[in-house]
Design an enzyme around this catalytic site. Structure first.
Site, PDB file in Angstrom:
ATOM      1  N   SER A  28       0.870  -1.184   0.000  1.00  6.17           N
ATOM      2  CA  SER A  28       0.000   0.000   0.000  1.00  6.17           C
ATOM      3  C   SER A  28       0.902   1.228   0.000  1.00  6.17           C
ATOM      4  CB  SER A  28      -0.862   0.011   1.263  1.00  6.17           C
ATOM      5  OG  SER A  28      -1.429   1.292   1.448  1.00  6.17           O
ATOM      6  N   TYR A  38      -1.269  -1.138  10.180  1.00  3.99           N
ATOM      7  CA  TYR A  38      -1.409  -1.426   8.746  1.00  3.99           C
ATOM      8  C   TYR A  38      -0.180  -0.947   7.968  1.00  3.99           C
ATOM      9  CZ  TYR A  38      -3.722  -1.444   4.131  1.00  3.99           C
ATOM     10  OH  TYR A  38      -4.069  -1.674   2.822  1.00  3.99           O
ATOM     11  N   LYS A  58       2.477  -3.153   5.773  1.00  2.07           N
ATOM     12  CA  LYS A  58       2.683  -2.941   4.336  1.00  2.07           C
ATOM     13  C   LYS A  58       4.125  -2.548   4.037  1.00  2.07           C
ATOM     14  CE  LYS A  58      -1.464  -4.032   3.039  1.00  2.07           C
ATOM     15  NZ  LYS A  58      -1.669  -5.224   2.203  1.00  2.07           N
TER      16      LYS A  58
HETATM   17  P1  NAP Z   1     -11.345  -6.500   0.887  1.00  2.00           P
HETATM   18  O1  NAP Z   1     -12.333  -6.174  -0.175  1.00  2.00           O
HETATM   19  O2  NAP Z   1     -11.657  -6.178   2.303  1.00  2.00           O
HETATM   20  O3  NAP Z   1     -10.930  -8.049   0.745  1.00  2.00           O
HETATM   21  C1  NAP Z   1      -9.979  -8.600   1.612  1.00  2.00           C
HETATM   22  C2  NAP Z   1      -9.725 -10.029   1.207  1.00  2.00           C
HETATM   23  O4  NAP Z   1      -8.779 -10.587   2.139  1.00  2.00           O
HETATM   24  C3  NAP Z   1     -10.984 -10.883   1.262  1.00  2.00           C
HETATM   25  O5  NAP Z   1     -11.014 -11.734   0.137  1.00  2.00           O
HETATM   26  C4  NAP Z   1     -10.809 -11.692   2.547  1.00  2.00           C
HETATM   27  O6  NAP Z   1     -11.393 -12.981   2.491  1.00  2.00           O
HETATM   28  C5  NAP Z   1      -9.290 -11.840   2.603  1.00  2.00           C
HETATM   29  N1  NAP Z   1      -8.832 -12.122   3.969  1.00  2.00           N
HETATM   30  C6  NAP Z   1      -8.991 -11.341   5.065  1.00  2.00           C
HETATM   31  N2  NAP Z   1      -8.488 -11.966   6.149  1.00  2.00           N
HETATM   32  C7  NAP Z   1      -7.979 -13.147   5.734  1.00  2.00           C
HETATM   33  C8  NAP Z   1      -7.339 -14.238   6.378  1.00  2.00           C
HETATM   34  N3  NAP Z   1      -7.090 -14.247   7.700  1.00  2.00           N
HETATM   35  N4  NAP Z   1      -6.969 -15.300   5.631  1.00  2.00           N
HETATM   36  C9  NAP Z   1      -7.227 -15.325   4.322  1.00  2.00           C
HETATM   37  N5  NAP Z   1      -7.836 -14.336   3.629  1.00  2.00           N
HETATM   38  C10 NAP Z   1      -8.211 -13.251   4.335  1.00  2.00           C
HETATM   39  O7  NAP Z   1      -9.955  -5.762   0.617  1.00  2.00           O
HETATM   40  P2  NAP Z   1      -9.367  -5.074  -0.688  1.00  2.00           P
HETATM   41  O8  NAP Z   1      -9.652  -3.641  -0.601  1.00  2.00           O
HETATM   42  O9  NAP Z   1      -9.729  -5.840  -1.896  1.00  2.00           O
HETATM   43  O10 NAP Z   1      -7.801  -5.242  -0.377  1.00  2.00           O
HETATM   44  C11 NAP Z   1      -7.019  -6.263  -0.946  1.00  2.00           C
HETATM   45  C12 NAP Z   1      -5.558  -5.971  -0.626  1.00  2.00           C
HETATM   46  O11 NAP Z   1      -5.219  -4.679  -1.151  1.00  2.00           O
HETATM   47  C13 NAP Z   1      -5.271  -5.906   0.871  1.00  2.00           C
HETATM   48  O12 NAP Z   1      -3.995  -6.453   1.119  1.00  2.00           O
HETATM   49  C14 NAP Z   1      -5.252  -4.423   1.164  1.00  2.00           C
HETATM   50  O13 NAP Z   1      -4.482  -4.109   2.273  1.00  2.00           O
HETATM   51  C15 NAP Z   1      -4.660  -3.890  -0.122  1.00  2.00           C
HETATM   52  N6  NAP Z   1      -4.956  -2.474  -0.354  1.00  2.00           N
HETATM   53  C16 NAP Z   1      -6.240  -2.039  -0.502  1.00  2.00           C
HETATM   54  C17 NAP Z   1      -6.474  -0.685  -0.712  1.00  2.00           C
HETATM   55  C18 NAP Z   1      -7.855  -0.127  -0.894  1.00  2.00           C
HETATM   56  O14 NAP Z   1      -7.984   1.105  -0.965  1.00  2.00           O
HETATM   57  N7  NAP Z   1      -8.901  -0.948  -0.996  1.00  2.00           N
HETATM   58  C19 NAP Z   1      -5.399   0.204  -0.734  1.00  2.00           C
HETATM   59  C20 NAP Z   1      -4.116  -0.272  -0.575  1.00  2.00           C
HETATM   60  C21 NAP Z   1      -3.896  -1.617  -0.387  1.00  2.00           C
HETATM   61  P3  NAP Z   1     -12.986 -13.196   2.757  1.00  2.00           P
HETATM   62  O15 NAP Z   1     -13.689 -12.628   1.568  1.00  2.00           O
HETATM   63  O16 NAP Z   1     -13.131 -14.664   2.845  1.00  2.00           O
HETATM   64  O17 NAP Z   1     -13.264 -12.455   4.012  1.00  2.00           O
END
Ligand code: NAP
Length: 245
Positions: free
Chosen positions: A140, A153, A157
């Protein structure tokens, strides 16, 4: 020709799901980990099938090393190979340090950083045997510049960035490339919890004046897995509308 295989953690929704779709469109079969019981696997399976891909779903908590080992073994049993690993599973538990509970620090580090180790440690021996592989870790921009309210967080990251660079050095001689993608603010469940006023404030700080889409992140992840990026390893690519430069 043997089909390629991509393992995407957290591929059931958000950025991970779009990443999985991108690989499906390019002729990969998939291994998807999920953790919530309410995940609609049948719908997901049909979605990937309509893009021509087979998907293996394995319930795996990335914080559990045995779970990760089991998921990787099942993937090898099913497909015989793993060409690409995308460490995407992640959570936030935001608060200022002064109010942050120890358990919330541990939880975020365990899922985001230790989870990345747990899956990678189990996949790499197979990539070494295959004499080829690509690993893309989802970091991130806050892992690069920090963010008030996200000590846990941003530490996780930033840890992923150090992990990525170290593995890129360790594994280059094995023909395994390791890179990270650092998204900015992307529209997913993770950011849907933010108030409209907060989102507006964030958008104003982004040169492109909007949040990104999961698809825009997925495109860069695929680029890093594809041979067109064959001379890129150990890099962190920001996908953030110019927020951090
Ligand atoms: P999200 O929609 O909240 O999805 C998170 C995913 O992680 C879900 O598929 C969830 O599985 C899985 N997960 C959570 N805990 C877990 C565990 N203990 N074991 C296995 N799987 C687990 O998040 P997102 O926004 O798509 O983010 C995806 C990645 O991008 C993350 O690493 C996040 O930090 C990074 N990111 C996101 C943003 C943003 O703005 N959205 C920005 C920077 C970085 P379930 O569906 O089964 O719960």
């Amino acid at each position: 020709m043997e089909r390629k295989v991509a393992l995407i953690t957290g591929g059931s929704r958000g950025i991970g799901k779009k990443v999985a779709e991108e690989f499906a469109k390019h002729g990969y079969d998939l291994v998807i980990n999920y953790v919530s019981d309410n995940t609609n696997l049948e719908e997901l399976e049909n979605d990937f099938k309509s893009l021509g891909a087979k998907a293996l779903f394995v319930k795996t908590d990335v914080t559990n090393f045995e779970d990760c080992s089991n998921m990787v073994n099942k993937a090898i049993e099913e497909y015989g190979r793993i060409d690409v690993l995308v460490n995407n599973a992640g959570i936030t538990k935001d608060s200022l340090l002064i109010r942050m509970k120890e358990e919330d620090f541990d939880k975020v580090i365990n899922i985001n950083l230790k989870g990345t180790f747990n899956v990678t440690k189990n996949v790499v021996p197979f990539m070494i045997k295959q004499k080829e592989g690509k690993i893309i870790n989802i970091s991130s921009v806050v892992g690069v510049v920090g963010n008030a309210g996200q000590a846990n967080y941003s530490a996780s990251k930033a840890g992923i960035i150090g992990f990525t660079k170290t593995l890129a050095k360790e594994l280059a001689s094995r023909n395994i490339r390791v890179n990270a993608v650092a998204p900015g603010f992307i529209q997913t469940d993770m950011t849907s919890v933010l108030k409209d006023s907060v989102k507006e404030n964030i958008n104003n700080q982004i040169p492109l004046k909007r949040m990104g889409t999961a698809e825009e992140v997925a495109n860069v992840v695929y680029f890093l897995a594809d041979d067109v990026s064959s001379y890129i390893t150990g890099q962190v690519i920001n996908v953030d509308g110019g927020m951090v430069m």
